[in-house]
Design an enzyme around this catalytic site. Structure first.
Site, mmCIF file in Angstrom:
data_model
loop_
_atom_site.group_PDB
_atom_site.id
_atom_site.type_symbol
_atom_site.label_atom_id
_atom_site.label_comp_id
_atom_site.label_asym_id
_atom_site.label_seq_id
_atom_site.Cartn_x
_atom_site.Cartn_y
_atom_site.Cartn_z
ATOM 1 N N ASP A 272 0.884 -1.167 0.000
ATOM 2 C CA ASP A 272 0.000 0.000 0.000
ATOM 3 C C ASP A 272 0.927 1.224 0.000
ATOM 4 O O ASP A 272 2.064 1.172 0.500
ATOM 5 C CB ASP A 272 -0.956 0.026 1.190
ATOM 6 C CG ASP A 272 -2.113 1.012 0.937
ATOM 7 O OD1 ASP A 272 -2.037 1.795 -0.042
ATOM 8 O OD2 ASP A 272 -3.084 1.014 1.716
HETATM 9 C C1 NOJ Z 1 -3.792 4.190 -0.259
HETATM 10 C C2 NOJ Z 1 -5.017 3.349 -0.085
HETATM 11 O O1 NOJ Z 1 -5.018 2.744 1.191
HETATM 12 C C3 NOJ Z 1 -5.139 2.269 -1.150
HETATM 13 O O2 NOJ Z 1 -6.361 1.609 -0.996
HETATM 14 C C4 NOJ Z 1 -5.005 2.863 -2.518
HETATM 15 O O3 NOJ Z 1 -5.157 1.857 -3.494
HETATM 16 C C5 NOJ Z 1 -3.667 3.558 -2.633
HETATM 17 N N1 NOJ Z 1 -3.575 4.609 -1.618
HETATM 18 C C6 NOJ Z 1 -3.415 4.156 -4.021
HETATM 19 O O4 NOJ Z 1 -4.239 5.234 -4.236
#
Ligand code: NOJ
Length: 793
Positions: A272
């Protein structure tokens, strides 16, 4: 090569108790993908490609790079020498985020409320076709975590349900839909990512640690991920939080031990965004860092360039000192053929080597620059968008035959900030829905969202906020849709969407009050209802004998402040329908479609009825090491209400229809496989799990459902099983059937061995216990129509 103790399948250390600190054991090394079953061809192609790559090229595949060429949330490196174009990674939940010329689909929670496998698959397929057209290789979804441990969770609406079975089924359908369209699905967030509060380390405070025992892990939070892996998901995103005090993206027990060994996941684990804290994550099972190089990208590229990391150094690792190993082993792990194969095999698995696969990010240009818009929409998706919008509306109250409206009402009145579209939809909105990390993201689309307010008062909502959101091509809002219908019918419409104390024309046939409950990534909600919105409902209800309340809700919304008011004659939990919101609602209000949605969660009477209400925090001593002890185990939502005998306002699985359904003829047929001792050798259906026969069907359950009412409608027949020693009832099957008046159908549920198993911590396997298993078939978890039991000897 082994450099650390392997503790595969060690139970997670007991996380609870005054003096016990939860510990996540080490499980090394990171297992190579097996490339079995459906993955075989993809692995063969991936291996061929990887062996031709230089070390530096290998590094490029495993990390993200910043580029001005597109606005993808992440871009992997490419290997031009070998014609490997790299990948664009992008969010996801409601459709392609932060761009133009795409569709805005119903949100996860809305889909959960549809309980409709087929529509869910279709949504996944058509949504992913748009990702493909835009040159997005990896859609960053669907979402099996958070499930919804706390009803205040800011991202609960991105997933389908707090129930692991329902979540697992709909995640699997979505994954197959995405990947059938040629897009890599990314199942997230692994795991126990249940709150936004302290979701990441910040200013010296660690991210919250989700402390859960091994049984709870398997029987609740891992359950939908098992379905996702079984459905062939090609990538998984690890989570921001800690699990038993080890960060999700370096948690070797969970990534190496559980995901890659126990579930035999053959795809790759993606970081993430910026969730990497050290190089150790490579050993822990992380395969790709995003959005840039993380702590291995630049170090590693540099190390490759200056010769610190070379194939020779790697191969003579045995002669290195312990200190050197600490640095070099993670680097080595990143660069192993096996690790890269996981990533490249995912690309081959879904057919992205096809010559007509669009160039990465081709339709994802910066919208403020001149660009030729890539229209990703296809006409065939229109019925799926509208059908999906209709299907997630749940009718929870309907007395005096208020709904559907009889033909051509003379006069209707519309109230509430949620009835009309927000004032602006402009380029900024699109970007905000994509990229700002402020509370105000997507204000114009979401309505005016004041910090820590529970409602978005600037207009109707069709999505929650941030990564799960996208911008709609148009927004069919309730007031416009009602007016459109009124024009055809000759209905007089009054509206006042500004006042909190509007006047009511005494001649009106019905008053429709629109309120909402908003939620967004980054913040948990501050409550489950707000006084201002409830006050508006009560104000109208005190003046209008036929008040219909519609709540667009990004999560659970309590209704006890007004639901029993005698003038509130109908109420709809309308969730987040996407672009066709108003059209869908009008079809339902006027009976052109029937309500078929059912609650994918429990609506309590009071906040305190939920087993876990608030997200956990820093506690009285303001710790910098927040600990969330999942002491409730699997007793969440209806499992807890049942076990504690708490009466909900509206139970899990509940929802009204304009018709009625009768249930009869329950038939239970256990197969010979239903016994406490599983077969000794893996059966053909046990791919993606090391557990013998886990997916074998051990019993069939059948029942007849008949439409006993005056109009066509869909029933969601639900199967609950009482497993000895477990919650009184657990959802283990559902089937949505469409029936004309007088028609009947047989619903059939296949119970797998997993469905009747519990996780045996000592033996580290799923087991079927001896005993009696009550079986309930009905219209909700409390509206049981047929009962029987299965006996395991
Ligand atoms: C953080 C988020 O937790 C995740 O779900 C997302 O896909 C990414 N950012 C990319 O935007």
């Amino acid at each position: 090569m082994m450099w650390s103790t392997t503790l595969a399948f060690a139970a997670l250390a007991l996380p609870f108790g005054a003096s016990t600190r939860a510990v996540s054991p080490d499980v090394y090394p990171s297992p190579p993908g097996q490339g079995s079953g459906r993955w075989a061809g993809a692995y063969a192609s991936a291996r061929k490609l990887v062996t031709q790559m230089t070390l530096e090229e290998k590094v490029n595949v495993t990390r993200g790079f910043k580029t001005d060429a597109n606005v993808c949330a992440g871009n992997s490196g490419s290997v031009p020498r070998l014609g490997w174009p790299g990948m664009c990674l992008h969010d996801a939940g409601n459709g392609v985020r932060a761009t133009d010329m795409v569709s805005a689909w119903a949100s996860g929670l809305h889909v959960g409320a549809s309980w409709d496998r087929n529509l869910t698959y279709q949504r996944g397929l058509y949504m992913a076709k748009e990702f493909r057209a835009k040159g997005v290789n990896i859609a960053l979804g669907p979402n099996a975590g958070p499930l919804g441990r706390t009803p205040l969770g800011g991202r609960n609406w991105e997933g389908f349900s707090v129930d692991p079975y329902l979540s697992g089924q709909l995640n699997a359908e979505t994954i197959v839909g995405y990947q059938d369209a040629g897009v890599i699905a990314n199942l997230k967030h692994f795991i126990a990512n249940e709150q936004e509060t302290y979701r990441r380390p910040y200013s010296g405070v660690e991210a919250a640690s989700s402390n859960l025992d091994d049984k709870t892990l398997h029987e609740y939070y891992l359950w939908p991920f098992m379905d996702g892996v079984r459905a062939g998901v090609a990538s998984v995103m690890c989570s921001y939080n800690r699990i038993n005090n080890t960060y999700g993206c370096e948690n070797s027990k969970l990534m190496n031990g559980v995901l890659k060994s126990e579930l035999a996941f053959d795809g790759f684990v993606m970081l993430d965004w910026n969730a990497q804290h050290n190089l150790q994550s490579a050993n822990g099972g992380l395969d790709m860092v995003m959005p840039y190089g993380g702590s291995w990208g630049d170090n590693l590229t540099h190390a490759v360039r200056n010769g610190t990391v070379t194939e020779k150094r790697i191969t003579d690792m045995a002669t290195r000192s312990d200190d050197e190993k600490k640095t070099l082993v993670p680097l080595l792990v990143i660069l192993t053929t096996d690790r890269l194969c996981r990533i490249l095999a995912a690309w081959y698995l879904v057919g992205q080597d096809a010559p007509d696969f669009p160039a990465p990010g081709v339709g994802m240009k910066n919208l403020s620059l001149p660009h030729e818009p890539v229209d990703a929409r296809v006409p065939e998706s229109k019925p799926v968008l509208l059908g999906g919008a209709v299907a997630g509306h749940v009718l929870v109250k309907n007395v005096n035959r208020t709904l559907p409206f009889r033909s051509k009402p003379k006069m209707l009145s519309v109230y509430g900030y949620d009835a009309a579209p927000p004032p602006t939809k402009n380029i900024d909105t699109l970007f905000q829905l994509g990229y700002t990390s402020s509370q105000e993201m997507g204000q114009a689309v979401l309505g005016t969202l004041r910090s820590f307010d529970q409602a978005a008062r600037g207009g109707t909502i069709t999505t929650g906020g941030r990564a799960g959101a996208n911008a709609p091509p148009y927004m069919s809002d309730p007031l416009s849709a009602i007016q459109h219908r009124a024009a055809a019918d000759g209905t007089w419409v009054n509206w006042d969407i500004a006042s909190t104390t509007p006047d009511v024309n005494g001649a009106t046939q019905a008053c429709l009050v629109f309120i909402n409950a908003i939620a967004t990534e980054g913040w948990d909600r501050t409550g489950l209802h707000d006084d201002a919105s409830d006050g508006l409902v009560l104000h109208v209800a005190s003046r209008c004998a036929n008040t219909v309340v519609v709540v667009h809700a990004a999560g659970i919304r309590l209704v006890d402040q007004w639901i029993e008011h005698p003038n509130v004659t109908a109420a709809v939990l309308a969730h987040l329908p996407g672009q066709d919101s108003g059209t869908a609602l009008v079809r339902l209000l006027y009976g052109e479609d029937n309500f078929s949605g059912r609650l994918p969660y429990t609506v309590a009477r009071n906040e305190s009825d939920y087993p876990v209400y608030a997200p956990c925090g820093r506690g009285r001593d303001n710790t910098t090491d927040p600990q969330c002890d999942y002491t409730e185990g699997v007793y969440l939502d209806y499992r807890a209400f049942d076990a504690r005998n708490v009466t909900p306002r509206f139970e899990f699985g509940y929802g009204l229809s304009y018709t009625t359904f009768e249930y009869s003829s329950l038939a239970l047929s256990p197969t010979r496989a239903l016994c406490a001792t599983p077969p000794s050798s893996p059966s053909s259906s046990s791919t993606n799990s090391t557990h013998d026969g886990l997916w074998d069907v051990v019993a069939h359950v059948e029942a007849t459902v008949a439409n006993a009412g005056p109009v066509s409608g869909d029933e969601v027949a639900q199967l609950y099983v009482g497993i000895p020693g477990a919650p009184p009832k657990q959802l283990r099957g559902f089937e949505k059937v469409h029936l004309r008046p007088g028609a009947a159908a047989t619903v059939r549920f296949d119970l797998t061995r997993r469905d009747v198993s519990v996780w045996d911590v000592a033996r580290q396997r799923w087991v079927v216990q001896k005993g009696e298993y009550p079986v309930y078939v009905g219209a909700s978890c409390r509206d049981v129509r047929l009962t029987g039991s299965l006996v395991v000897e």
